[in-house]
Design an enzyme around this catalytic site. Structure first.
Site, PDB file in Angstrom:
ATOM      1  N   GLY A   1      38.079  61.784  37.412  1.00 36.73           N
ATOM      2  CA  GLY A   1      36.765  62.069  36.823  1.00 36.73           C
ATOM      3  C   GLY A   1      36.767  63.356  36.020  1.00 36.73           C
ATOM      4  CE1 TYR A   2      32.399  64.035  32.687  1.00 29.88           C
ATOM      5  CE2 TYR A   2      31.910  62.900  34.745  1.00 29.88           C
ATOM      6  CZ  TYR A   2      31.768  63.004  33.380  1.00 29.88           C
ATOM      7  OH  TYR A   2      30.998  62.100  32.692  1.00 29.88           O
ATOM      8  CG  ASP A   3      38.312  66.220  40.148  1.00 26.96           C
ATOM      9  OD1 ASP A   3      37.070  66.327  40.242  1.00 26.96           O
ATOM     10  OD2 ASP A   3      39.012  65.646  41.013  1.00 26.96           O
TER      11      ASP A   3
ATOM     12  CG  ASP B   1      25.593  57.543  42.348  1.00 26.10           C
ATOM     13  OD1 ASP B   1      26.667  57.079  41.913  1.00 26.10           O
ATOM     14  OD2 ASP B   1      24.603  57.707  41.628  1.00 26.10           O
ATOM     15  CB  THR B   2      29.552  61.879  42.886  1.00 24.19           C
ATOM     16  OG1 THR B   2      29.794  61.796  44.290  1.00 24.19           O
ATOM     17  CG2 THR B   2      29.967  63.259  42.398  1.00 24.19           C
TER      18      THR B   2
ATOM     19  CE  LYS C   1      32.775  57.583  43.908  1.00 17.58           C
ATOM     20  NZ  LYS C   1      31.436  57.174  43.443  1.00 17.58           N
TER      21      LYS C   1
ATOM     22  CB  THR D   1      33.530  52.726  46.602  1.00 16.11           C
ATOM     23  OG1 THR D   1      33.936  53.097  45.273  1.00 16.11           O
ATOM     24  CG2 THR D   1      34.668  53.042  47.555  1.00 16.11           C
TER      25      THR D   1
END
Length: 197
Positions: free
Chosen positions: A155-157, A73-74, A12, A7
């Site tokens: 991210g979307y946290d 991958d998330t 991450k 990555t």
């Protein structure tokens, strides 16, 4: 034992290294792409699933180096959006966008929706020293907040409310709190169990 972590995402990398260092007491050195001299590598995530994308990343780096490689991958899967953004979570608002752009698009898509159920899912792909692939999955169920809350994480946290967090978003938690229940933490614990058996 040396692994490469496939990555270029610094957030991450930090999260993966923090969790692995707590879980595995063996003599393991995890090198980032930059530390392995591969920071100029761009891997196209062309898979249709998280599993395929994780595999593409780990296999690409292993084939270049012949060093055991970890990739993940998330995806955020939102029930009211038919599982979107899913595999497109990192580029939901387009290519080369910010985390805020993706969150803003999600908030627009969720406007007026009463079903807020969602899940974060991580797939870790590990290619071992002989080139065999092993995959590990971690999932956390939750819901989408009505507005971003908190300043931690990435991210979307700020808009994800895990069911186990008493009304807090991931972005309101410390890294240690998040790692205990997160999708990535759960996948990494399975990976760590594999390493020590």
């Amino acid at each position: 034992m040396i692994f490469i972590l496939a990555t270029n995402n610094p957030h991450k990398r930090e999260e993966l290294l923090a969790i692995l260092s707590q879980l595995v007491a063996r003599d393991i050195e995890v090198r980032t792409l930059a530390e392995a001299g591969l920071d100029d590598i761009t891997i196209e995530e062309t898979g249709a699933t998280l599993e395929e994308n994780a595999s593409i990343k780990s296999r690409t780096i292993f084939d270049l180096t012949q060093i055991p490689t970890i990739a993940d991958d998330t995806g955020l899967e939102v029930e009211a959006l038919g599982g979107a953004p899913g595999v497109y979570s990192a580029r939901y608002a387009g290519e080369a966008v910010t985390y805020a752009d993706n969150v803003n698009k999600l908030m627009i898509e969720m406007h007026g929706k009463t079903n807020r159920a969602a899940a974060f899912r991580t797939i870790i792909s590990f290619i071992d020293h002989v080139g065999r692939e092993h995959q590990f999955e971690g999932t956390v169920e939750g819901s989408i907040a009505f507005e971003p809350i908190g300043t931690q994480g990435f991210g979307y946290d700020s808009v994800f409310l895990p069911n186990e967090a008493n009304g807090k978003t991931f972005a309101e938690m410390s890294a240690e709190e998040k790692n205990k229940i997160s999708h990535r933490g759960r996948a990494l614990r399975k990976f760590a169990e594999y390493l020590i058996t």
